[in-house]
Scaffold this active site. Structure first.
Site, short mmCIF file in Angstrom:
data_model
loop_
_atom_site.label_atom_id
_atom_site.label_comp_id
_atom_site.label_asym_id
_atom_site.label_seq_id
_atom_site.Cartn_x
_atom_site.Cartn_y
_atom_site.Cartn_z
N ILE A 14 29.17 48.83 -19.79
CA ILE A 14 30.36 49.69 -19.77
C ILE A 14 30.81 49.87 -21.22
CG2 ILE A 14 32.72 50.00 -18.91
CD1 ILE A 14 30.65 50.01 -16.68
N HIS A 15 30.25 50.88 -21.86
CA HIS A 15 30.59 51.20 -23.25
C HIS A 15 31.59 52.34 -23.26
CE1 HIS A 15 27.81 54.65 -22.99
NE2 HIS A 15 27.07 53.82 -22.28
N ALA A 16 31.79 53.00 -24.36
CA ALA A 16 32.86 53.99 -24.53
C ALA A 16 32.86 55.12 -23.50
CB ALA A 16 32.82 54.58 -25.95
N ALA A 19 33.56 53.82 -19.89
CA ALA A 19 34.93 53.29 -19.87
C ALA A 19 35.93 54.43 -19.83
CB ALA A 19 35.16 52.40 -21.09
#
Length: 88
Positions: A14-16, A19
């Site tokens: 769950i990166h930028a 997210a």
């Protein structure tokens, strides 16, 4: 209060980008929406809170909703997670 567990399948975790999608989906609701990972709970309406968790691929996360539209919020987030290939 309703909750559901998901296993993160996005290879980068769950990166930028994911997210941001989750935060945008959760802000549409009046209910409290929290993301739980590794014993820590953060407000899913806060991008900084979600990013601070550093959730890698293969992790089990829990989304907890509580409030007047909790079921709708959880259903929408489940749909977002599955449609975007973030988890199962």
């Amino acid at each position: 209060m309703v909750e559901k567990n998901y296993t993160v399948i996005e290879k980068s975790g769950i990166h930028a980008r994911p997210a941001t999608m989750l935060v945008q989906a959760s802000t549409k609701f009046k209910s409290d929406v929290n993301l739980v990972f590794n014993g820590k709970s953060v407000n899913l309406k806060s991008i900084m809170g979600v990013m601070a968790l550093g959730i890698p691929n293969g992790s089990v996360i829990t989304i907890v909703t509580s409030g007047p539209d909790e079921n709708e919020a959880l259903a929408t987030l489940t749909e977002t997670i599955k449609n975007q290939g973030l988890g199962e």
